[in-house]
Scaffold this motif. Structure first.
Motif, PDB file in Angstrom:
ATOM      1  N   ALA A  32       0.843  -1.198   0.000  1.00 12.01           N
ATOM      2  CA  ALA A  32       0.000   0.000   0.000  1.00 12.01           C
ATOM      3  C   ALA A  32       0.877   1.247   0.000  1.00 12.01           C
ATOM      4  O   ALA A  32       1.639   1.468   0.950  1.00 12.01           O
ATOM      5  N   PRO A  33       0.814   2.060  -1.042  1.00 10.00           N
ATOM      6  CA  PRO A  33       1.645   3.270  -1.076  1.00 10.00           C
ATOM      7  C   PRO A  33       1.191   4.296  -0.049  1.00 10.00           C
ATOM      8  O   PRO A  33      -0.004   4.430   0.244  1.00 10.00           O
ATOM      9  N   LEU A  34       2.162   5.014   0.498  1.00  9.23           N
ATOM     10  CA  LEU A  34       1.878   6.104   1.428  1.00  9.23           C
ATOM     11  C   LEU A  34       1.827   7.406   0.633  1.00  9.23           C
ATOM     12  O   LEU A  34       2.816   7.816   0.028  1.00  9.23           O
ATOM     13  N   ILE A  64      10.788  16.372  10.879  1.00  5.73           N
ATOM     14  CA  ILE A  64       9.967  15.161  10.769  1.00  5.73           C
ATOM     15  C   ILE A  64       9.099  15.230   9.521  1.00  5.73           C
ATOM     16  O   ILE A  64       8.990  14.259   8.762  1.00  5.73           O
ATOM     17  N   ALA A  65       8.497  16.400   9.300  1.00  2.13           N
ATOM     18  CA  ALA A  65       7.634  16.563   8.126  1.00  2.13           C
ATOM     19  C   ALA A  65       8.415  16.367   6.834  1.00  2.13           C
ATOM     20  O   ALA A  65       7.977  15.658   5.920  1.00  2.13           O
ATOM     21  N   LEU A  66       9.593  16.974   6.744  1.00  2.00           N
ATOM     22  CA  LEU A  66      10.399  16.851   5.531  1.00  2.00           C
ATOM     23  C   LEU A  66      10.887  15.416   5.333  1.00  2.00           C
ATOM     24  O   LEU A  66      10.948  14.924   4.195  1.00  2.00           O
ATOM     25  N   ALA A  67      11.218  14.749   6.429  1.00  3.55           N
ATOM     26  CA  ALA A  67      11.702  13.368   6.324  1.00  3.55           C
ATOM     27  C   ALA A  67      10.630  12.447   5.760  1.00  3.55           C
ATOM     28  O   ALA A  67      10.908  11.617   4.879  1.00  3.55           O
ATOM     29  N   ILE A  68       9.393  12.594   6.239  1.00  5.53           N
ATOM     30  CA  ILE A  68       8.349  11.686   5.748  1.00  5.53           C
ATOM     31  C   ILE A  68       7.876  12.091   4.361  1.00  5.53           C
ATOM     32  O   ILE A  68       7.419  11.262   3.584  1.00  5.53           O
ATOM     33  N   LEU A  69       8.031  13.378   4.010  1.00  4.84           N
ATOM     34  CA  LEU A  69       7.731  13.780   2.634  1.00  4.84           C
ATOM     35  C   LEU A  69       8.692  13.099   1.662  1.00  4.84           C
ATOM     36  O   LEU A  69       8.300  12.692   0.565  1.00  4.84           O
ATOM     37  N   ARG A  70       9.954  12.980   2.066  1.00  7.64           N
ATOM     38  CA  ARG A  70      10.934  12.284   1.222  1.00  7.64           C
ATOM     39  C   ARG A  70      10.634  10.785   1.145  1.00  7.64           C
ATOM     40  O   ARG A  70      10.861  10.145   0.123  1.00  7.64           O
ATOM     41  N   GLU A  71      10.127  10.247   2.242  1.00  5.93           N
ATOM     42  CA  GLU A  71       9.874   8.812   2.332  1.00  5.93           C
ATOM     43  C   GLU A  71       8.580   8.406   1.634  1.00  5.93           C
ATOM     44  O   GLU A  71       8.424   7.242   1.232  1.00  5.93           O
ATOM     45  N   ALA A  72       7.656   9.341   1.455  1.00  4.66           N
ATOM     46  CA  ALA A  72       6.347   9.020   0.888  1.00  4.66           C
ATOM     47  C   ALA A  72       6.464   8.469  -0.524  1.00  4.66           C
ATOM     48  O   ALA A  72       7.380   8.819  -1.283  1.00  4.66           O
ATOM     49  N   ASP A  73       5.532   7.601  -0.880  1.00  7.28           N
ATOM     50  CA  ASP A  73       5.503   7.055  -2.237  1.00  7.28           C
ATOM     51  C   ASP A  73       4.975   8.084  -3.235  1.00  7.28           C
ATOM     52  O   ASP A  73       5.257   7.997  -4.429  1.00  7.28           O
ATOM     53  N   ALA A  74       4.221   9.050  -2.728  1.00  8.62           N
ATOM     54  CA  ALA A  74       3.717  10.115  -3.599  1.00  8.62           C
ATOM     55  C   ALA A  74       3.265  11.289  -2.746  1.00  8.62           C
ATOM     56  O   ALA A  74       2.904  11.133  -1.568  1.00  8.62           O
ATOM     57  N   CYS A  79      -1.902  22.732  -6.265  1.00  8.61           N
ATOM     58  CA  CYS A  79      -1.283  23.985  -6.689  1.00  8.61           C
ATOM     59  C   CYS A  79       0.030  23.692  -7.437  1.00  8.61           C
ATOM     60  O   CYS A  79       0.914  23.017  -6.903  1.00  8.61           O
ATOM     61  N   ARG A  80       0.142  24.214  -8.652  1.00  7.42           N
ATOM     62  CA  ARG A  80       1.342  23.967  -9.451  1.00  7.42           C
ATOM     63  C   ARG A  80       2.584  24.575  -8.793  1.00  7.42           C
ATOM     64  O   ARG A  80       3.663  23.985  -8.802  1.00  7.42           O
ATOM     65  N   PHE A  81       2.445  25.781  -8.236  1.00  7.42           N
ATOM     66  CA  PHE A  81       3.586  26.445  -7.603  1.00  7.42           C
ATOM     67  C   PHE A  81       4.133  25.579  -6.470  1.00  7.42           C
ATOM     68  O   PHE A  81       5.343  25.383  -6.345  1.00  7.42           O
ATOM     69  N   LEU A  82       3.238  25.044  -5.634  1.00  4.93           N
ATOM     70  CA  LEU A  82       3.668  24.205  -4.522  1.00  4.93           C
ATOM     71  C   LEU A  82       4.254  22.893  -5.030  1.00  4.93           C
ATOM     72  O   LEU A  82       5.234  22.389  -4.471  1.00  4.93           O
ATOM     73  N   ALA A  83       3.679  22.353  -6.083  1.00  5.34           N
ATOM     74  CA  ALA A  83       4.209  21.110  -6.651  1.00  5.34           C
ATOM     75  C   ALA A  83       5.646  21.302  -7.118  1.00  5.34           C
ATOM     76  O   ALA A  83       6.500  20.426  -6.931  1.00  5.34           O
ATOM     77  N   GLU A  84       5.924  22.441  -7.723  1.00  2.00           N
ATOM     78  CA  GLU A  84       7.283  22.726  -8.178  1.00  2.00           C
ATOM     79  C   GLU A  84       8.243  22.861  -7.003  1.00  2.00           C
ATOM     80  O   GLU A  84       9.423  22.487  -7.102  1.00  2.00           O
ATOM     81  N   LYS A  85       7.762  23.387  -5.892  1.00  2.00           N
ATOM     82  CA  LYS A  85       8.589  23.502  -4.695  1.00  2.00           C
ATOM     83  C   LYS A  85       8.844  22.143  -4.051  1.00  2.00           C
ATOM     84  O   LYS A  85       9.885  21.917  -3.423  1.00  2.00           O
ATOM     85  N   MET A  86       7.880  21.224  -4.187  1.00  2.17           N
ATOM     86  CA  MET A  86       8.005  19.907  -3.582  1.00  2.17           C
ATOM     87  C   MET A  86       8.849  18.947  -4.425  1.00  2.17           C
ATOM     88  O   MET A  86       9.412  17.989  -3.903  1.00  2.17           O
ATOM     89  N   ALA A  87       8.934  19.200  -5.717  1.00  2.00           N
ATOM     90  CA  ALA A  87       9.622  18.268  -6.613  1.00  2.00           C
ATOM     91  C   ALA A  87      11.057  17.955  -6.194  1.00  2.00           C
ATOM     92  O   ALA A  87      11.483  16.791  -6.272  1.00  2.00           O
ATOM     93  N   PRO A  88      11.881  18.933  -5.734  1.00  2.00           N
ATOM     94  CA  PRO A  88      13.233  18.587  -5.292  1.00  2.00           C
ATOM     95  C   PRO A  88      13.251  17.687  -4.052  1.00  2.00           C
ATOM     96  O   PRO A  88      14.230  16.972  -3.815  1.00  2.00           O
ATOM     97  N   ILE A  89      12.184  17.734  -3.259  1.00  2.00           N
ATOM     98  CA  ILE A  89      12.101  16.896  -2.060  1.00  2.00           C
ATOM     99  C   ILE A  89      11.647  15.490  -2.419  1.00  2.00           C
ATOM    100  O   ILE A  89      12.159  14.492  -1.910  1.00  2.00           O
ATOM    101  N   ASN A  90      10.664  15.413  -3.329  1.00  2.00           N
ATOM    102  CA  ASN A  90      10.139  14.117  -3.757  1.00  2.00           C
ATOM    103  C   ASN A  90       9.621  14.292  -5.186  1.00  2.00           C
ATOM    104  O   ASN A  90       8.657  15.026  -5.418  1.00  2.00           O
ATOM    105  N   ASP A  91      10.276  13.635  -6.135  1.00  2.00           N
ATOM    106  CA  ASP A  91       9.895  13.821  -7.537  1.00  2.00           C
ATOM    107  C   ASP A  91       8.603  13.106  -7.905  1.00  2.00           C
ATOM    108  O   ASP A  91       8.117  13.222  -9.034  1.00  2.00           O
ATOM    109  N   ARG A  92       8.026  12.382  -6.945  1.00  2.00           N
ATOM    110  CA  ARG A  92       6.731  11.742  -7.183  1.00  2.00           C
ATOM    111  C   ARG A  92       5.620  12.656  -6.640  1.00  2.00           C
ATOM    112  O   ARG A  92       4.819  12.254  -5.794  1.00  2.00           O
TER     113      ARG A  92
END
Length: 222
Positions: A32-34, A64-74, A79-92
């Motif tokens: 089950a993906p997180l 803790i928040a950044l660590a689990i964002l990196r660990e998440a499957d997706a 919001c496109r702007f936020l997605a672009e900011k998140m992409a370096p942390i997790n490309d999924r």
């Protein structure tokens, strides 16, 4: 099929989410993906937002928040702007469009019996800087049209508006749980909905969902 959650900031909750994912795989063979849904840019929380005191860039909660964002499957966001900011942390990172469920808003708008134009602002104390953008305009509205307008504040009442409540110009209501909030907003029956945003990256990471809410309430969003 999936574990879908908002961002955890406490180690216990983060461990629970990761533990559920591991347990499902080991016990039931379910992979089950997180998936984490996000609507805040944690690195750019403005100082007027009360969360800035608890989510400093070097704080344990932020780590803790950044660590689990990196660990998440997706990661999902609207919001496109936020997605672009998140992409370096997790490309999924995926963008899901906003949507509203019309039946949840299917409540009658009562006829107004006072003839006043109803102006609505909804926001928590985290929106202090945003509502302060309107302070001068709201004073103008009060001074010139206090007998023709009713200001409705949901969630937070700024200090400068307290006398207006006593005068009957403003009315304050607290948050209602979903889906009751839809019925409450329709019952208030505003004519105009206010949604000011200061120009900063935190606010650029927000989606126009409130304008969809305004449309479902039956008022014009500004």
């Amino acid at each position: 099929d999936a574990i879908w959650s908002t961002i955890p900031f406490e180690p216990q909750r983060a461990a629970t989410l990761l533990g559920i994912r591991e347990a499902l795989y080991r016990v039931r063979g379910v992979d089950a993906p997180l998936i984490l849904d996000i609507d805040d840019l944690l690195s750019e929380i403005p100082t007027y937002n009360i969360a800035s005191k608890h989510l400093k860039k070097a704080s344990d909660r932020t780590k803790i928040a950044l660590a689990i964002l990196r660990e998440a499957d997706a990661i999902t966001t609207t919001c496109r702007f936020l997605a672009e900011k998140m992409a370096p942390i997790n490309d999924r990172t995926f963008i899901l469009p906003n949507c509203v469920e019309p039946p949840m808003w299917d409540h009658p708008r009562p006829l107004k019996n006072d003839g006043k134009v109803r102006v609505l602002w909804t926001g928590s104390s985290a929106r202090w800087g945003d509502i302060m953008m309107m302070k001068e305009t709201l004073f103008w509205l009060h001074d010139k049209y206090h007998d023709k307008v009713k200001l409705i504040l949901t969630g937070t009442c700024p200090e400068f508006a307290v006398p207006w409540v006593e005068q009957g110009f403003a009315f304050v209501t607290q948050w209602a749980p979903i889906p009751d909030s839809m019925q409450v907003m329709r019952y208030i029956a505003p004519d105009i909905g206010l949604a000011p945003l200061l120009p900063n990256d935190f606010n650029r990471s927000k989606s126009p969902l409130k304008y969809l809410d305004h449309a479902m309430i039956g008022c014009a969003g500004i």
